[in-house]
Design an enzyme around this catalytic site. Structure first.
Site, PDB file in Angstrom:
ATOM      1  N   HIS A 284       7.974 -68.476  30.548  1.00  0.00           N
ATOM      2  CA  HIS A 284       8.371 -69.717  31.219  1.00  0.00           C
ATOM      3  C   HIS A 284       7.645 -69.847  32.556  1.00  0.00           C
ATOM      4  O   HIS A 284       6.655 -70.567  32.657  1.00  0.00           O
ATOM      5  CB  HIS A 284       9.888 -69.709  31.376  1.00  0.00           C
ATOM      6  N   HIS A 324       0.525 -76.109  24.779  1.00  0.00           N
ATOM      7  CA  HIS A 324       1.890 -76.402  25.239  1.00  0.00           C
ATOM      8  C   HIS A 324       2.733 -76.791  24.030  1.00  0.00           C
ATOM      9  O   HIS A 324       2.230 -77.435  23.114  1.00  0.00           O
ATOM     10  CB  HIS A 324       1.867 -77.557  26.251  1.00  0.00           C
ATOM     11  N   ASP A 380      -0.338 -74.668  34.259  1.00  0.00           N
ATOM     12  CA  ASP A 380      -0.605 -73.356  34.853  1.00  0.00           C
ATOM     13  C   ASP A 380      -2.076 -73.015  34.974  1.00  0.00           C
ATOM     14  O   ASP A 380      -2.429 -72.007  35.589  1.00  0.00           O
ATOM     15  CB  ASP A 380       0.087 -72.266  34.024  1.00  0.00           C
TER      16      ASP A 380
END
Ligand code: CMC
Length: 445
Positions: A284, A324, A380
């Protein structure tokens, strides 16, 4: 809900049914059920009427990891993963990142509308004047070893913070809720920065009420001997934009934890501590750290093609910061973050890892393997590079995620408490263990 017990000879005949319904035929009994459809969804509890006999508990759905289950109705965040759209309360993330501030966005998430001038001024004042934490919390931090992970300290300190405000358990009182929301949003930066200063063995730097939310956080993180810390305007803004981008992301793992724990009607500090614990996990909140490790391991632009081949070879190496569960297109946050990265590097100097990241992205976006699987950069991919350039150690990356996500968690928590459909979260199970048996004394085992 009408149940139609069809005579065998009528089973294949057409019968009138309401339009927005789903007709289910239970082939075990021959019965048909018309289940209402609302918002493209059926209620799982409507399936309970489907029984083989009166002793049957009724039909359930099996959905580990909530892959296809809506657990709430929400008005907060909208995501269209195929189109790469993210909106908070209807406002596109791109517009908020360009024009808003983190505190204004937090107000929007928490209250449903952008504040007017007075509302914003009051909210900023309230948050600014709640940034101090009780001095006893410093003793709590002292109990940790010097190398304790800052996320562990954050989780413990937030939980402990709740013990200073016993009234916080009055969760049905809107005024009391608002007070705790203000405190939590305000004190997150102080708790996060104190955890860092404890880690590096430097004296704590106290909040400075002249500074903005992000500027104040930088002050508490990095102030040393100067009389007055003056954050770089570019870095302060970059951090604020990153806070906006991380403020909410609908029903992800930590938000689900916030709602589930909050559904027991515990105080919000305990629920936020639980949500932060969920965020701590590498699946996460930890992926941007993995990106930095991957880029460091690749080491140079000339090694990029070989690394891409390793990813494609199926030996289990993943291109971190790509792909994702929800976005099957460019993550809209990644596009904004890439731009912010360049603005930060203007001040800090370019990260030596940037060229490797750019080359990875260039090759991956043209390569059939990634195109076919709809793998694009996610939030990210570039955020770690920015944090690193701003001198945040990697251990602090999930903490930087948790600071703004508190506003999203609290918005979701309030919505859950005010939703008449919600009750204590309590999933069902399919029991697959041993049937009833008699206890065997130890001598006979
Ligand atoms: N590199 C290489 N191949 C990948 C990657 C990747 N990063 N991500 C997915 N794939 C492949 C995967 O091997 C599979 O291929 P095949 O069909 O041949 O078996 C296919 O793409 C589908 O992958 P999946 O694992 O079924 O997809 P998922 O939706 O379960 O996983 C993910 C999503 C984010 C866990 C995954 O893409 C991943 O591990 N990415 C790298 C880690 C990462 O960057 N995580 C940060 C997510 S953003 C954080 C946030 O929004 O909070």
């Amino acid at each position: 809900m009408p149940v139609i017990d069809l005579a065998p000879e009528l089973k294949s005949e057409v019968r009138p049914v309401a339009k927005d319904t789903l007709t289910i035929t239970d082939n075990r009994t021959g019965k048909q059920y018309d289940i209402p459809i609302t918002d493209g969804t059926i209620r799982a509890t409507d399936l309970r009427q489907i029984k083989t006999d009166s002793n049957d508990f009724g039909m359930m759905t099996y959905d580990p990891a909530f892959m296809n289950t809506a657990a709430c109705r929400s008005t907060i965040t909208f995501i269209d993963g195929d189109k790469g759209i993210l909106e908070y309360r209807g406002y596109p993330i791109e517009q908020l990142a360009e024009k808003s501030t983190y505190l204004e966005t937090a107000y929007l998430l928490l209250n449903g509308e952008l504040p007017n001038k007075d509302q914003l001024a009051q909210w900023m004042y309230d948050v600014t004047y709640h940034t101090f934490i009780n001095e006893n919390l410093k003793s709590l931090l002292d109990a940790f070893r010097y190398n304790a992970h800052p996320m562990g300290k954050l989780i413990a300190t937030v939980a402990a913070l709740g013990t200073f405000y016993p009234e916080a358990k009055n969760i049905s009182d809107p005024e009391c809720r608002q007070k705790q929301i203000t405190r939590l949003v305000a004190k997150m930066i102080t708790i996060a920065a104190f955890g860092y200063r404890h880690m590096i063995g430097q004296p704590y730097s106290y909040p400075d009420n002249d500074l903005s939310y992000s500027g104040n956080f930088l002050n508490m993180m990095f102030k040393t001997t100067e009389m007055k810390y003056e954050p770089s305007a570019a870095l302060e803004r970059a951090l604020d934009v990153l806070f906006i981008l991380h403020a909410d992301h609908e029903q992800n793992c930590s938000t689900n934890a916030m709602r589930a724990v909050g559904s027991s009607h515990v105080d919000p500090y305990s629920a936020v501590a639980a949500a932060a614990a969920a965020l701590y996990g590498p699946l996460h909140g930890g992926a941007n750290e993995e990106v930095i490790r991957m880029l460091t391991e690749i080491g140079s632009v000339k090694n990029v093609p070989a690394f891409i081949e390793r990813v494609k070879s199926g030996e289990g190496v993943r291109l971190m910061g790509f792909g994702h569960r929800v976005y099957k297109n460019y993550d809209p946050r990644a596009r904004i973050i890439k731009k912010v990265a360049y603005e930060v590097f203007e001040v800090t100097g370019k990260s030596p890892l940037l060229d490797i990241a750019l080359e990875l992205e260039r090759i991956a976006l043209e390569d059939d393997y990634f195109v076919k699987r709809k793998l694009y950069p996610n939030v990210d991919f570039y955020s770690g590079l920015i944090y690193q350039a701003m001198k945040f150690p990697m251990d602090m990356f999930p903490v930087l995620f948790a600071i703004p996500r508190v506003s999203g968690w609290l918005a979701q928590w309030q919505e859950m408490l005010q939703d008449a459909d919600q009750k204590i979260a309590r999933p069902r199970q399919i029991f697959v263990g041993t049937e009833r048996r008699e206890y065997v004394p130890i001598q006979k085992r």
